[in-house]
Write an enzyme that holds these catalytic residues in place. Structure first.
Site, PDB file in Angstrom:
ATOM      1  N   ALA A  77      59.017  65.754 -30.772  1.00 32.39           N
ATOM      2  CA  ALA A  77      60.595  66.073 -30.529  1.00 32.39           C
ATOM      3  C   ALA A  77      60.558  67.729 -30.242  1.00 32.39           C
ATOM      4  O   ALA A  77      59.818  68.504 -30.322  1.00 32.39           O
ATOM      5  CB  ALA A  77      61.308  65.890 -31.775  1.00 32.39           C
ATOM      6  N   GLU A 121      54.446  58.674 -31.704  1.00 32.49           N
ATOM      7  CA  GLU A 121      55.332  57.554 -32.302  1.00 32.49           C
ATOM      8  C   GLU A 121      55.984  56.675 -31.023  1.00 32.49           C
ATOM      9  O   GLU A 121      56.006  55.516 -31.298  1.00 32.49           O
ATOM     10  CB  GLU A 121      56.591  58.086 -33.054  1.00 32.49           C
ATOM     11  CG  GLU A 121      55.975  58.844 -34.503  1.00 32.49           C
ATOM     12  CD  GLU A 121      57.259  59.398 -35.334  1.00 32.49           C
ATOM     13  OE1 GLU A 121      57.807  60.357 -34.550  1.00 32.49           O
ATOM     14  OE2 GLU A 121      57.516  58.860 -36.198  1.00 32.49           O
ATOM     15  N   GLU A 141      53.949  66.503 -38.145  1.00 27.46           N
ATOM     16  CA  GLU A 141      55.237  66.790 -38.848  1.00 27.46           C
ATOM     17  C   GLU A 141      55.243  67.684 -39.746  1.00 27.46           C
ATOM     18  O   GLU A 141      56.096  68.556 -40.325  1.00 27.46           O
ATOM     19  CB  GLU A 141      56.254  65.620 -38.747  1.00 27.46           C
ATOM     20  CG  GLU A 141      56.721  65.295 -37.237  1.00 27.46           C
ATOM     21  CD  GLU A 141      55.860  64.030 -36.692  1.00 27.46           C
ATOM     22  OE1 GLU A 141      54.771  63.968 -37.205  1.00 27.46           O
ATOM     23  OE2 GLU A 141      56.352  63.390 -36.011  1.00 27.46           O
TER      24      GLU A 141
HETATM   25  C1  TC6 Z   1      63.363  61.945 -35.458  1.00 26.91           C
HETATM   26  C2  TC6 Z   1      62.398  63.138 -35.136  1.00 26.91           C
HETATM   27  C3  TC6 Z   1      60.836  62.662 -35.431  1.00 26.91           C
HETATM   28  C4  TC6 Z   1      59.952  63.527 -34.537  1.00 26.91           C
HETATM   29  C5  TC6 Z   1      59.583  64.723 -34.834  1.00 26.91           C
HETATM   30  C6  TC6 Z   1      58.738  65.593 -34.074  1.00 26.91           C
HETATM   31  O1  TC6 Z   1      58.396  65.177 -33.044  1.00 26.91           O
HETATM   32  S1  TC6 Z   1      58.291  67.172 -34.416  1.00 26.91           S
HETATM   33  C7  TC6 Z   1      57.441  67.837 -33.336  1.00 26.91           C
HETATM   34  C8  TC6 Z   1      55.842  67.168 -33.558  1.00 26.91           C
HETATM   35  N1  TC6 Z   1      55.101  67.907 -32.810  1.00 26.91           N
HETATM   36  C9  TC6 Z   1      54.332  68.902 -33.018  1.00 26.91           C
HETATM   37  O2  TC6 Z   1      54.616  69.554 -33.996  1.00 26.91           O
HETATM   38  C10 TC6 Z   1      53.533  69.450 -32.018  1.00 26.91           C
HETATM   39  C11 TC6 Z   1      53.850  71.063 -32.001  1.00 26.91           C
HETATM   40  N2  TC6 Z   1      53.064  71.694 -30.991  1.00 26.91           N
HETATM   41  C12 TC6 Z   1      51.614  71.851 -30.699  1.00 26.91           C
HETATM   42  O3  TC6 Z   1      51.026  71.570 -31.876  1.00 26.91           O
HETATM   43  C13 TC6 Z   1      51.278  72.731 -29.767  1.00 26.91           C
HETATM   44  O4  TC6 Z   1      52.223  73.363 -28.991  1.00 26.91           O
HETATM   45  C14 TC6 Z   1      50.547  71.755 -28.549  1.00 26.91           C
HETATM   46  C15 TC6 Z   1      49.349  71.235 -29.164  1.00 26.91           C
HETATM   47  C16 TC6 Z   1      51.360  70.786 -28.229  1.00 26.91           C
HETATM   48  C17 TC6 Z   1      50.002  72.766 -27.369  1.00 26.91           C
HETATM   49  O5  TC6 Z   1      49.371  73.687 -28.076  1.00 26.91           O
HETATM   50  P1  TC6 Z   1      49.121  75.109 -26.808  1.00 26.91           P
HETATM   51  O6  TC6 Z   1      48.467  76.167 -27.389  1.00 26.91           O
HETATM   52  O7  TC6 Z   1      48.725  74.423 -25.582  1.00 26.91           O
HETATM   53  O8  TC6 Z   1      50.827  75.785 -26.576  1.00 26.91           O
HETATM   54  P2  TC6 Z   1      51.578  76.340 -27.501  1.00 26.91           P
HETATM   55  O9  TC6 Z   1      51.335  75.977 -28.963  1.00 26.91           O
HETATM   56  O10 TC6 Z   1      51.555  77.950 -27.194  1.00 26.91           O
HETATM   57  O11 TC6 Z   1      52.938  76.037 -26.948  1.00 26.91           O
HETATM   58  C18 TC6 Z   1      53.562  76.010 -25.692  1.00 26.91           C
HETATM   59  C19 TC6 Z   1      55.036  76.458 -25.784  1.00 26.91           C
HETATM   60  O12 TC6 Z   1      55.592  75.286 -26.148  1.00 26.91           O
HETATM   61  C20 TC6 Z   1      56.358  75.369 -27.346  1.00 26.91           C
HETATM   62  N3  TC6 Z   1      56.581  73.952 -28.092  1.00 26.91           N
HETATM   63  C21 TC6 Z   1      55.295  73.316 -28.547  1.00 26.91           C
HETATM   64  N4  TC6 Z   1      55.702  72.243 -29.208  1.00 26.91           N
HETATM   65  C22 TC6 Z   1      57.037  72.281 -29.412  1.00 26.91           C
HETATM   66  C23 TC6 Z   1      57.937  71.385 -29.636  1.00 26.91           C
HETATM   67  N5  TC6 Z   1      57.610  70.294 -30.221  1.00 26.91           N
HETATM   68  N6  TC6 Z   1      59.345  71.793 -29.512  1.00 26.91           N
HETATM   69  C24 TC6 Z   1      59.697  72.625 -28.956  1.00 26.91           C
HETATM   70  N7  TC6 Z   1      58.701  73.564 -28.474  1.00 26.91           N
HETATM   71  C25 TC6 Z   1      57.589  73.334 -28.520  1.00 26.91           C
HETATM   72  C26 TC6 Z   1      55.986  76.516 -27.900  1.00 26.91           C
HETATM   73  O13 TC6 Z   1      56.819  77.217 -28.759  1.00 26.91           O
HETATM   74  C27 TC6 Z   1      55.401  77.290 -26.778  1.00 26.91           C
HETATM   75  O14 TC6 Z   1      56.585  77.905 -26.314  1.00 26.91           O
HETATM   76  P3  TC6 Z   1      56.414  79.397 -25.991  1.00 26.91           P
HETATM   77  O15 TC6 Z   1      55.763  80.310 -26.813  1.00 26.91           O
HETATM   78  O16 TC6 Z   1      55.492  79.278 -24.724  1.00 26.91           O
HETATM   79  O17 TC6 Z   1      57.727  79.832 -25.429  1.00 26.91           O
END
Ligand code: TC6
Length: 729
Positions: A77, A121, A141
């Site tokens: 998300a 998911e 999450e």
């Molecule tokens: C009903 C709902 C249920 C579902 C809930 C969910 O899915 S909850 C979500 C569950 N998912 C997670 O928890 C995954 C969270 N994300 C990660 O673990 C890592 O970002 C990665 C492994 C996807 C990529 O790693 P990497 O080292 O290659 O890159 P990086 O980490 O530097 O990120 C690059 C840029 O993307 C941005 N950004 C990233 N994700 C999100 C996001 N979800 N959203 C918005 N932004 C996001 C991040 O801030 C950064 O922005 P900046 O600073 O450049 O402006």
């Protein structure tokens, strides 16, 4: 579902762009295109629903592939949308996934990069899953203070069982494609071009019934053991969570997966709503974004010191001076990142010990390749050609000055000279060189190959290029780099001063070390101040106090009142332990005692007796101190020091302080960091009033004196975010 009649052309185009629709004969490919991580923002959700509907309507289409464009399958998300109006706009993620699950035409998720959270998911709601070998999947999450709320807690256990689902969801671990295949989470690993392979796979399953492919229709394989499994998991999870509510709430949702799918989904929704409205979820999401935001650094000292304009030098080889614990840890980090290292140590025995530790620590697989990047030496001239040197010798100004003088004369003129000091004046070190613009502080945390924080210190003359290079080096070696200014203790250790000082005062008043540690650990720290002191070695602080002239190896300096130093209240209990040779774990005794070979801190009657006699001698009356008072007395002065640091411009933003504490000092992530906690959880006014009240009780505890900035912010109702520069949060 949104009424498409109300959409403008612009909006419709945007949906299409964010989920591109292309056909390959009978196969439709929906490609999510929302860089950088293809998160499910509102437009992506709408684009997917529109694409799915269009594919269902077209009789020529017999199967559907969903994939991500660019670097990854959707990584979840859009967290930035949480709490905003677009997060609540339909279609929500649940309806997108329902449309996938119930599609009469088979849906294949083709995964590359990281399929995380809602992304994974979506894959689980699909009828088939393909992945490239380098792909990773997971439900992280829990790290954002929530649960996998789009059916993840219900579908995952139906594939891997409750036990594995609890393990995966409560740790948020990412698993590799091969492991996902063996767990049944992926049907096939495909080599070569993913789009081609996915289209060909989709064609091969056309016409097959999808009913038995729906995970939602399956039952949980270890359903009959659910009670047993949950009971066994509960204890470990509660202990590990240290006050965070998300992990155990995830377990409750997973437990409901043995119920009919719709009932389980309803339970998941309720528990998700509970977490989403808790104070912990925004705190953890703030921590997630802050970790990334600190990469956009700048400093009020000089507008050239800014990530946008300052360019780092290219660093290919690094010299490390000192093969003690820190030097060895730093060397391992550099080697693991593929940098060439010249490790210098003047003591042969220490050098040999260091080499053995490096060899042991580097993973078996890559050890020989990494070791080939390492040169070891006892001769400074071996550093003549490196691009940068990190000095990691004993924390003594005299020694550091000597080393820097040598380095300045031996290394090439453009080489950057960094000091791994935990608090010494970087300007004084730079002053002995002819290149103060190339001198910088790089404060690593022990164990340096594991701890993520790198506190980079900007000296008076440090150039923007030098600081950019230190920050870039941090990224290269996988650290979270924070830029701070120069002052005794910098940000981290300076704030630790009031915390530890107040903790020791609590002993005078009636607490035992274990009472203080317990309260702080219940707050969420991995270790309270006394256990931490024993682990790091009590002599470090003692040597520092001796160097500052606050004490001597034999006791208080002559003609000093026992409980005051330089006009401030002082408690010599820690000095008394050191004078007895009780230096912590390494000597088997410190604030606690340790059985040989064990790290378990055992309350020590000898220490309790010492404290009792001390109280008697100085007329302290023992009283019972509540956990709440312990937490407030230790943490509020630490936070207060953070306000001084902001006021002086030592840290540019409160998030730099929070990240320092989250990654270097074990501050509990679910509270967001000290400054976030102060403002959003406790409230600045309450912090101020508590400090005032404690100060009235202890007028000579100078750390309890509220910072003028804190007072001013409370008076004006200013927020911490308003103080920062370059902040998007
Ligand atoms: C009903 C709902 C249920 C579902 C809930 C969910 O899915 S909850 C979500 C569950 N998912 C997670 O928890 C995954 C969270 N994300 C990660 O673990 C890592 O970002 C990665 C492994 C996807 C990529 O790693 P990497 O080292 O290659 O890159 P990086 O980490 O530097 O990120 C690059 C840029 O993307 C941005 N950004 C990233 N994700 C999100 C996001 N979800 N959203 C918005 N932004 C996001 C991040 O801030 C950064 O922005 P900046 O600073 O450049 O402006």
């Amino acid at each position: 579902m949104v009424n498409t009649m109300t959409l403008t052309w612009e909006a419709t185009r945007e949906f299409a762009v964010m989920a591109e629709y292309s056909t390959y004969g009978s196969v439709v490919v929906l490609q999510v295109n929302n860089p950088p991580v293809n998160s499910f923002s509102y437009h992506v959700r709408q684009g997917l629903v529109d694409g799915l509907e269009k594919a269902q309507r077209d009789p020529a289409i017999r199967s559907i592939v969903i994939m991500g464009k660019g670097r990854t399958f959707p990584a979840g998300a859009d967290v930035r949308e949480f709490g905003t109006a677009s997060a609540g706009m339909m279609p929500d993620l649940l309806s997108v996934l329902a449309a996938v699950d119930t599609s009469p035409k088979p849906v294949v998720s083709a995964i590359h990069g990281t399929a995380l959270g809602g992304g994974f998911e979506l894959a689980l709601a699909s009828h088939y899953r393909l992945a490239v070998p380098s792909a990773r999947v997971g439900l992280p999450e829990v790290h954002l203070g929530i649960l996998p709320g789009a059916g993840g807690t219900q579908r995952l256990p139906r594939v891997v069982g409750v036990k594995t689902a609890i393990q995966m969801i409560t740790t948020g671990q990412h698993i590799k494609a091969q492991q996902a295949l063996s767990l049944g989470l992926v049907d096939k690993i495909v080599q070569g071009d993913l789009l081609k392979e996915a289209v060909s796979f989709a064609r091969s399953i056309e016409g097959r019934p999808v009913e038995d492919r729906r995970i939602s229709q399956k039952t949980v394989p270890d359903a009959e053991k659910v009670g047993e499994v949950v009971d066994a998991a509960r204890k470990t999870i509660i202990r590990r969570a240290r006050g965070a509510i998300a992990p155990m709430t995830c377990v409750q949702a997973i437990q409901a997966s043995v119920l009919p799918f719709d009932v389980g989904m309803q339970r998941e929704r309720e528990l998700m709503a509970f977490l989403m409205t808790s104070w912990q979820a925004p705190a953890q999401q703030y921590a997630f974004f802050s970790e990334r935001e600190v990469r956009r650094w700048s400093h009020p000292r000089d507008k050239r010191v800014n990530f946008k304009t300052a360019k780092p030098r290219v660093i290919k080889s690094v010299g490390v001076v000192g093969a003690g614990t820190m030097g060895v840890g730093i060397t391992i980090s550099l080697l693991q990142a593929g940098l060439k290292v010249v490790l210098l140590e003047v003591n042969k025995k220490q050098l040999d010990r260091g080499i053995t530790t490096i060899q042991k620590t580097l993973s078996q697989k890559s050890a020989s390749q990494r070791m080939s990047l390492l040169t070891t030496t006892m001769d400074y001239s071996a550093l003549s050609d490196v691009d940068m040197v990190i000095e990691a010798v004993f924390e003594s100004m005299r020694l550091k000055k000597e080393v820097f003088k040598k380095l300045d004369s031996i290394t090439k003129p453009q080489a950057i000279l960094a000091s791994n000091t935990s608090g010494l004046d970087i300007d004084k070190i730079a002053a002995v060189t002819k290149r103060p613009d190339k001198v910088v502080g790089t404060h690593f945390f022990a164990p340096a190959n594991i701890m993520r924080l790198l506190e980079n210190i900007l000296g008076k003359h440090t150039s923007a290029e030098t600081i950019a290079t230190a920050m870039q080096l941090g990224t290269t070696i996988g650290k979270v780099g924070v830029l701070v200014g120069n002052c005794p203790g910098f940000v981290g250790n300076r704030m630790l001063g009031p915390y530890v000082t107040e903790a020791v005062f609590l002993l005078e008043e009636g607490a035992d070390p274990q009472d203080v540690d317990k309260a702080i650990e219940e707050f969420g720290f991995a270790m309270g101040p006394f256990r931490m002191g024993d682990l790091s070695g009590l002599d470090i602080g003692w040597r520092g106090r001796i160097e500052k002239g606050l004490t001597t190896e034999q006791g208080p300096p002559p003609a000093t009142p026992p409980l005051y130093r330089r006009g401030n209240r002082y408690c010599p209990l820690a000095d008394m332990l050191c004078m007895q040779g009780r230096l912590g774990q390494k000597t088997g005794a410190g604030w606690y005692r340790y059985e040989p070979g064990s790290r378990a801190a055992l309350p020590d009657p000898v220490v309790q007796q010492m404290i009792r006699e001390y109280r008697q001698e100085h007329g302290f009356k023992k009283r019972t101190i509540s956990s709440q008072e312990i937490v407030e007395r230790c943490l509020y002065p630490l936070i207060n020091e953070g306000f001084h640091i902001l006021d002086e411009g030592i840290a540019a933003r409160s998030m730099d302080i929070d990240v320092t504490y989250l990654f270097g000092y074990g501050w509990p992530r679910h509270t967001g960091g000290p400054m976030y906690y102060a403002e959003k959880v406790v409230g600045l006014e309450k912090i101020l009033r508590s400090l005032e009240s404690y100060q009235a009780q202890y007028p000579d505890h100078h750390y309890l004196q509220p910072s003028p900035l804190l007072r001013d912010m409370v008076a004006k109702g200013t927020s911490l975010a308003a103080l920062g520069t370059d902040s998007k949060l």
